[in-house]
Design a protein around this motif. Structure first.
Motif, PDB file in Angstrom:
ATOM      1  N   HIS A  10       0.831  -1.207   0.000  1.00 62.65           N
ATOM      2  CA  HIS A  10       0.000   0.000   0.000  1.00 62.65           C
ATOM      3  C   HIS A  10       0.864   1.256   0.000  1.00 62.65           C
ATOM      4  O   HIS A  10       0.526   2.268   0.625  1.00 62.65           O
ATOM      5  CB  HIS A  10      -0.949   0.016   1.208  1.00 62.65           C
ATOM      6  CG  HIS A  10      -1.844  -1.181   1.286  1.00 62.65           C
ATOM      7  ND1 HIS A  10      -2.740  -1.526   0.295  1.00 62.65           N
ATOM      8  CD2 HIS A  10      -1.962  -2.149   2.245  1.00 62.65           C
ATOM      9  CE1 HIS A  10      -3.380  -2.625   0.639  1.00 62.65           C
ATOM     10  NE2 HIS A  10      -2.929  -3.032   1.806  1.00 62.65           N
ATOM     11  N   GLY A  11       2.014   1.173  -0.674  1.00 61.57           N
ATOM     12  CA  GLY A  11       2.888   2.327  -0.820  1.00 61.57           C
ATOM     13  C   GLY A  11       3.739   2.657   0.385  1.00 61.57           C
ATOM     14  O   GLY A  11       4.280   3.772   0.454  1.00 61.57           O
ATOM     15  N   THR A  12       3.901   1.747   1.314  1.00 60.95           N
ATOM     16  CA  THR A  12       4.677   2.039   2.512  1.00 60.95           C
ATOM     17  C   THR A  12       5.389   0.782   2.995  1.00 60.95           C
ATOM     18  O   THR A  12       5.156  -0.326   2.488  1.00 60.95           O
ATOM     19  CB  THR A  12       3.772   2.592   3.634  1.00 60.95           C
ATOM     20  OG1 THR A  12       4.592   2.983   4.743  1.00 60.95           O
ATOM     21  CG2 THR A  12       2.762   1.562   4.080  1.00 60.95           C
ATOM     22  N   ASN A  13       6.255   0.965   3.981  1.00 60.58           N
ATOM     23  CA  ASN A  13       6.932  -0.176   4.608  1.00 60.58           C
ATOM     24  C   ASN A  13       5.885  -1.078   5.268  1.00 60.58           C
ATOM     25  O   ASN A  13       4.972  -0.595   5.937  1.00 60.58           O
ATOM     26  CB  ASN A  13       7.918   0.349   5.658  1.00 60.58           C
ATOM     27  CG  ASN A  13       8.818  -0.736   6.207  1.00 60.58           C
ATOM     28  OD1 ASN A  13       8.375  -1.841   6.501  1.00 60.58           O
ATOM     29  ND2 ASN A  13      10.091  -0.426   6.358  1.00 60.58           N
ATOM     30  N   PRO A  14       5.959  -2.400   5.073  1.00 58.55           N
ATOM     31  CA  PRO A  14       4.924  -3.278   5.651  1.00 58.55           C
ATOM     32  C   PRO A  14       4.739  -3.093   7.148  1.00 58.55           C
ATOM     33  O   PRO A  14       3.604  -3.179   7.645  1.00 58.55           O
ATOM     34  CB  PRO A  14       5.423  -4.689   5.315  1.00 58.55           C
ATOM     35  CG  PRO A  14       6.278  -4.507   4.110  1.00 58.55           C
ATOM     36  CD  PRO A  14       6.930  -3.166   4.272  1.00 58.55           C
ATOM     37  N   GLN A  15       5.798  -2.855   7.892  1.00 52.38           N
ATOM     38  CA  GLN A  15       5.656  -2.695   9.338  1.00 52.38           C
ATOM     39  C   GLN A  15       4.871  -1.441   9.717  1.00 52.38           C
ATOM     40  O   GLN A  15       4.335  -1.363  10.830  1.00 52.38           O
ATOM     41  CB  GLN A  15       7.036  -2.664  10.007  1.00 52.38           C
ATOM     42  CG  GLN A  15       7.787  -3.989   9.939  1.00 52.38           C
ATOM     43  CD  GLN A  15       8.963  -4.021  10.889  1.00 52.38           C
ATOM     44  OE1 GLN A  15       8.799  -4.243  12.087  1.00 52.38           O
ATOM     45  NE2 GLN A  15      10.148  -3.801  10.359  1.00 52.38           N
ATOM     46  N   ASN A  16       4.798  -0.463   8.788  1.00 58.64           N
ATOM     47  CA  ASN A  16       4.055   0.761   9.093  1.00 58.64           C
ATOM     48  C   ASN A  16       2.550   0.544   9.108  1.00 58.64           C
ATOM     49  O   ASN A  16       1.795   1.452   9.471  1.00 58.64           O
ATOM     50  CB  ASN A  16       4.402   1.849   8.077  1.00 58.64           C
ATOM     51  CG  ASN A  16       5.832   2.321   8.199  1.00 58.64           C
ATOM     52  OD1 ASN A  16       6.468   2.138   9.239  1.00 58.64           O
ATOM     53  ND2 ASN A  16       6.356   2.919   7.137  1.00 58.64           N
ATOM     54  N   LEU A  17       2.077  -0.647   8.694  1.00 60.84           N
ATOM     55  CA  LEU A  17       0.650  -0.937   8.769  1.00 60.84           C
ATOM     56  C   LEU A  17       0.174  -1.060  10.211  1.00 60.84           C
ATOM     57  O   LEU A  17      -1.032  -0.984  10.475  1.00 60.84           O
ATOM     58  CB  LEU A  17       0.340  -2.222   8.000  1.00 60.84           C
ATOM     59  CG  LEU A  17       0.628  -2.159   6.485  1.00 60.84           C
ATOM     60  CD1 LEU A  17       0.391  -3.516   5.850  1.00 60.84           C
ATOM     61  CD2 LEU A  17      -0.218  -1.096   5.819  1.00 60.84           C
ATOM     62  N   ILE A  18       1.091  -1.279  11.126  1.00 56.20           N
ATOM     63  CA  ILE A  18       0.782  -1.250  12.560  1.00 56.20           C
ATOM     64  C   ILE A  18       1.248   0.098  13.100  1.00 56.20           C
ATOM     65  O   ILE A  18       2.362   0.539  12.816  1.00 56.20           O
ATOM     66  CB  ILE A  18       1.466  -2.416  13.293  1.00 56.20           C
ATOM     67  CG1 ILE A  18       0.863  -3.744  12.811  1.00 56.20           C
ATOM     68  CG2 ILE A  18       1.316  -2.292  14.804  1.00 56.20           C
ATOM     69  CD1 ILE A  18       1.447  -4.968  13.481  1.00 56.20           C
ATOM     70  N   GLU A  19       0.401   0.757  13.869  1.00 56.56           N
ATOM     71  CA  GLU A  19       0.691   2.098  14.340  1.00 56.56           C
ATOM     72  C   GLU A  19       2.025   2.162  15.096  1.00 56.56           C
ATOM     73  O   GLU A  19       2.485   1.186  15.677  1.00 56.56           O
ATOM     74  CB  GLU A  19      -0.434   2.603  15.255  1.00 56.56           C
ATOM     75  CG  GLU A  19      -1.712   2.985  14.530  1.00 56.56           C
ATOM     76  CD  GLU A  19      -2.561   1.777  14.191  1.00 56.56           C
ATOM     77  OE1 GLU A  19      -2.095   0.635  14.424  1.00 56.56           O
ATOM     78  OE2 GLU A  19      -3.689   1.966  13.695  1.00 56.56           O
ATOM     79  N   TYR A  20       2.629   3.340  15.044  1.00 54.82           N
ATOM     80  CA  TYR A  20       3.979   3.519  15.587  1.00 54.82           C
ATOM     81  C   TYR A  20       4.049   3.184  17.077  1.00 54.82           C
ATOM     82  O   TYR A  20       4.958   2.468  17.519  1.00 54.82           O
ATOM     83  CB  TYR A  20       4.425   4.969  15.348  1.00 54.82           C
ATOM     84  CG  TYR A  20       5.768   5.298  15.970  1.00 54.82           C
ATOM     85  CD1 TYR A  20       6.951   4.905  15.364  1.00 54.82           C
ATOM     86  CD2 TYR A  20       5.843   5.988  17.174  1.00 54.82           C
ATOM     87  CE1 TYR A  20       8.182   5.202  15.927  1.00 54.82           C
ATOM     88  CE2 TYR A  20       7.061   6.296  17.746  1.00 54.82           C
ATOM     89  CZ  TYR A  20       8.227   5.894  17.116  1.00 54.82           C
ATOM     90  OH  TYR A  20       9.445   6.190  17.692  1.00 54.82           O
TER      91      TYR A  20
END
Length: 367
Positions: free
Chosen positions: A13-23
């Motif tokens: 989705h255009g981002t690092n996969p780990q960024n799918l979980i909130e910071y």
């Protein structure tokens, strides 16, 4: 290095996969003991082994919002990004329900819409109980409820899920084939002799409440489909009428403005033809032939220009007393040559000039 995404992992989705979980949740996972002790250096098969040992699913719990082991393993899958075939094996695993739940949650975060519906919808036929740990305690849910929440909710386990189009949109777009069929539908059609709606009507007449609800839902879906088809047909007809109005308007407009547009074009051609004449060429780019009256006028203008140019050169060479025969009297004092004084009527008389010659000791003019 234990928290870095696999260098070979592609963006989701255009981002690092780990960024799918909130910071904040991701940082709590990094600080948890389970992540540091049990999740270091795991492969996809080892993650499946760890998931088989799970006793619950959920997001965070407790006063400090500690992450569950289920959420830690989901982040590990995002970090290593297993192949699609491995994720399908997770979902199709019927022996370990928590492995199936982990695979479905990971697919919902990273999968394509059509793929999500195709792989998660079969979980509607799985009615096994699953323990869910919330921030305030425990509750019991089921695998079919888990599948329904993944397909319809915006958040699950406290994690925001990517936007998922409705199934009807995907069916109309051609990504999915028809509506979802229940696992009981073949049995119902067999009992009804091929007509499921007739069978449901018979059950509803006998007072079966479940059959009444199913029959009402079936008829509701049919009405919605018919309404959408009618709206689509009406939209097609409206677009056709709009195109016809636009084409008629354009024809009328061109009919009114056609003559004016051609007049403007002719005027432009005349102006361009005049520029060509000034440069000495005709409209076809050939050298101009001075035969008609208009060409002679241009030639006279050129001769006059050349004559004026020669007079200016002569005046500059021989002084300000030079005056061409074809030049008239200067129109203003600014155009008058330097050193030439305008003569009065008195100065043009013979007596005046005789007086001047007498002053100089010369003989008077002969009469």
């Amino acid at each position: 290095m234990a928290n870095v995404t696999d260098p070979l992992a592609r963006a989701v989705h255009g981002t690092n996969p780990q960024n799918l979980i909130e910071y904040i949740t991701r940082q709590k996972i990094y600080d948890s003991l389970y992540w540091k002790e049990e999740c270091f250096g795991l492969s996809a098969s080892e993650v499946a082994t760890k998931a088989a040992e799970l006793k619950t699913i959920g997001g965070t719990f407790g006063g400090n919002n500690k992450p569950t082991r289920f959420l830690c393993l989901a982040l590990k899958l995002l970090q290593i990004q297993p192949e699609e075939g491995i994720v399908e094996e997770f979902i199709q695993n019927e022996d370990f329900k928590y492995v199936r739940a982990l695979g479905a949650f990971y697919l919902r975060l990273t999968g394509r819409p059509a793929e999500i519906f195709e792989l998660i919808e079969p979980l509607y036929n799985d009615f096994r109980k699953v323990r869910f740990r919330e921030s305030t305690g425990w509750r019991i849910t089921y695998m079919d409820e888990l599948a329904h929440e993944l397909l319809t909710s915006e958040r699950y386990c406290g994690i925001a899920l990517p936007h998922l189009p409705k199934r009807e949109v995907l069916v109309n777009s051609g990504y999915l084939d028809g509506e979802r069929r229940s696992a009981l539908m073949p049995l119902i059609e067999e009992k009804a002799g091929g007509d499921a709606e007739l069978f449901l009507e018979k059950l509803a007449e006998n007072g079966n409440e479940v059959a009444k609800i199913a029959l009402e839902e079936r008829r509701k879906r049919k009405r919605e489909i018919m309404e959408k088809e009618q709206k689509l047909q009406e939209q097609i007809r409206e677009d056709a009428r709009e195109r016809e109005r636009d084409s008629r308007h354009n024809r009328d407009r061109y009919g009114r403005e056609g003559s004016r547009r051609y007049d403007d074009r002719d005027r432009y051609d005349d102006n361009r033809r005049g520029d060509d004449y000034d440069r000495g060429y005709d409209r076809h780019g050939d050298e101009r032939d001075y035969t008609d009256e208009r060409d002679r006028d241009y030639r006279d203008n050129d001769d006059r220009h050349n004559r004026d140019h020669k007079d200016k050169k002569s005046e500059k060479k021989y002084g300000s007393l030079f005056k061409s025969n074809h030049q008239g009297k200067p129109k203003s004092s600014r155009d008058e040559p330097r050193g030439v004084k305008e003569q009065t009527e008195e100065e043009n008389t013979e007596d005046y000039w005789n007086d001047q010659r007498a002053k100089l000791g010369l003989k008077p003019l002969e009469k």
